[in-house]
Design an enzyme around this catalytic site. Sequence first.
Site, PDB file in Angstrom:
ATOM      1  NE  ARG A   1      -6.105  19.194 -18.386  1.00  0.00           N
ATOM      2  CZ  ARG A   1      -6.995  19.637 -19.275  1.00  0.00           C
ATOM      3  NH1 ARG A   1      -7.791  20.657 -18.973  1.00  0.00           N
ATOM      4  NH2 ARG A   1      -7.078  19.077 -20.458  1.00  0.00           N
TER       5      ARG A   1
ATOM      6  CE  LYS B   1       2.361   6.357  -2.086  1.00  0.00           C
ATOM      7  NZ  LYS B   1       2.811   4.981  -1.778  1.00  0.00           N
TER       8      LYS B   1
ATOM      9  CD  GLU C   1      -0.895   0.805   6.987  1.00  0.00           C
ATOM     10  OE1 GLU C   1       0.269   1.180   7.254  1.00  0.00           O
ATOM     11  OE2 GLU C   1      -1.239   0.414   5.853  1.00  0.00           O
TER      12      GLU C   1
ATOM     13  CE  LYS D   1       1.339   8.430   4.524  1.00  0.00           C
ATOM     14  NZ  LYS D   1       0.082   7.764   4.127  1.00  0.00           N
TER      15      LYS D   1
ATOM     16  CD  GLU E   1       6.038   4.800  -2.843  1.00  0.00           C
ATOM     17  OE1 GLU E   1       5.999   3.829  -2.074  1.00  0.00           O
ATOM     18  OE2 GLU E   1       5.117   5.082  -3.630  1.00  0.00           O
TER      19      GLU E   1
ATOM     20  NE  ARG F   1       4.475   8.779   0.377  1.00  0.00           N
ATOM     21  CZ  ARG F   1       3.523   9.673   0.146  1.00  0.00           C
ATOM     22  NH1 ARG F   1       3.831  10.852  -0.385  1.00  0.00           N
ATOM     23  NH2 ARG F   1       2.261   9.417   0.432  1.00  0.00           N
TER      24      ARG F   1
ATOM     25  CG  ASN G   1       5.903   0.861  -0.056  1.00  0.00           C
ATOM     26  OD1 ASN G   1       4.777   1.342  -0.002  1.00  0.00           O
ATOM     27  ND2 ASN G   1       6.800   1.260  -0.951  1.00  0.00           N
TER      28      ASN G   1
ATOM     29  CG  HIS H   1       1.954  -1.740   2.675  1.00  0.00           C
ATOM     30  ND1 HIS H   1       2.408  -1.451   3.945  1.00  0.00           N
ATOM     31  CD2 HIS H   1       0.793  -1.051   2.529  1.00  0.00           C
ATOM     32  CE1 HIS H   1       1.558  -0.630   4.536  1.00  0.00           C
ATOM     33  NE2 HIS H   1       0.574  -0.375   3.708  1.00  0.00           N
TER      34      HIS H   1
ATOM     35  CG  HIS I   1      -0.599  -4.105  -1.307  1.00  0.00           C
ATOM     36  ND1 HIS I   1       0.073  -3.053  -1.891  1.00  0.00           N
ATOM     37  CD2 HIS I   1      -1.424  -3.555  -0.396  1.00  0.00           C
ATOM     38  CE1 HIS I   1      -0.336  -1.920  -1.336  1.00  0.00           C
ATOM     39  NE2 HIS I   1      -1.239  -2.198  -0.422  1.00  0.00           N
TER      40      HIS I   1
ATOM     41  CG  HIS J   1      -4.822  -1.899   3.558  1.00  0.00           C
ATOM     42  ND1 HIS J   1      -3.994  -2.322   2.540  1.00  0.00           N
ATOM     43  CD2 HIS J   1      -4.122  -0.947   4.240  1.00  0.00           C
ATOM     44  CE1 HIS J   1      -2.855  -1.654   2.592  1.00  0.00           C
ATOM     45  NE2 HIS J   1      -2.905  -0.820   3.608  1.00  0.00           N
TER      46      HIS J   1
END
Length: 356
Positions: free
Chosen positions: A121, A143, A185, A225, A235, A239, A243, A246, A250, A262
């Site tokens: 955990r 993330k 990016e 960022k 997000e 945030r 994207n 993206h 994606h 990517h």
Amino acid sequence: MEKITVSLANQQYQVLIEPGLLKTAGERIAKIWSARKVALISDDNVALLYQADLAAQLTAHGFEVHCYDFPAGEASKSLSQLQRLSEKLVAANFNRDDAVIALGGGVTGDLVGFLAATYMRGISLIQIPTSLLAQVDSSVGGKTAVDLGTTKNIVGAFYEPDLVLIDPETLKTLPPRDLVEGYGEIVKAAAMVGGDFWQLIEQIDTPEAILEHALGLIKYSIQFKTEVVMSDEKESGQRQLLNFGHTIGHAVEALSAGELRHGEAVSIGTVAICQAFENEGKTAPGITQKVKERLAAVGLPTTSPWLASDKVLDLIKHDKKNHNGYLNLVYVKTIGAPAILKAPADQIAAVLQLPR
């Protein structure tokens, strides 16, 4: 050395950026963590380059180091690889007081970050990104995730590291395509920030120039960022700006079945969204061409035959960012002025001018 502090509700950590930093990483880590058992994990390419030296540094500072690697490539960002690494930690009797270091590119950061988030955990994590894509984006912000089939990052968690160490010197070992990929990016971020960041982008005309200006490019990208993440860690609001490029990217990346990296897909997606919103009059005339020129200058793709596939729309509609039948589409009104349009999923084809 550039120092950027990430301050969140329940945690604060630093991002350190300096050429040659990897040579003193053991000393930096020893200032953050007490001596303990550490899993140093990389893909099999990065492991050959840097793992032994960092392991020796950590051992010299009293850490018990266990080195693990996995096959390089997006295919390793999987539940099966996560299980394999988890079993390695169990076999070595890792407990909650121990730690994990992700040494490598974006796949390593995502996979090992998720391992740290889920093992018992949650155990301590440090990110040491070695690719441009990871250094300017994925190593910061918490993330972590693995893929399921062609669906990227669908199983994951927000899990912040205790420290991020970025050494631009590692970029010199990257093949040209791997270096250039990360620049997709960077341009995405610079288009939203504008100002000095965009002015720096306008100076980059070759892959060699990326290396020459790497420190500035990384600093500006991480500053942007960090500001976004600190205002919206999970997000739920701003945030989502990250994207940009993206939503379409994606989908194109998934359809390419590994042919596109990517950052290359983000490049294609950024140009496509700019053109769609410029056609609608929401993006100022000429902005798409400006963005396209900056991406093409280093050899990034700016269009793709997969954009014409009717499967693109399906993938976009079922993107994990679909909230109750709506998608938040990020675009720029002009350089330095990002915006978000909330669009019903059933109207996406018209908004983005995609095949129905």
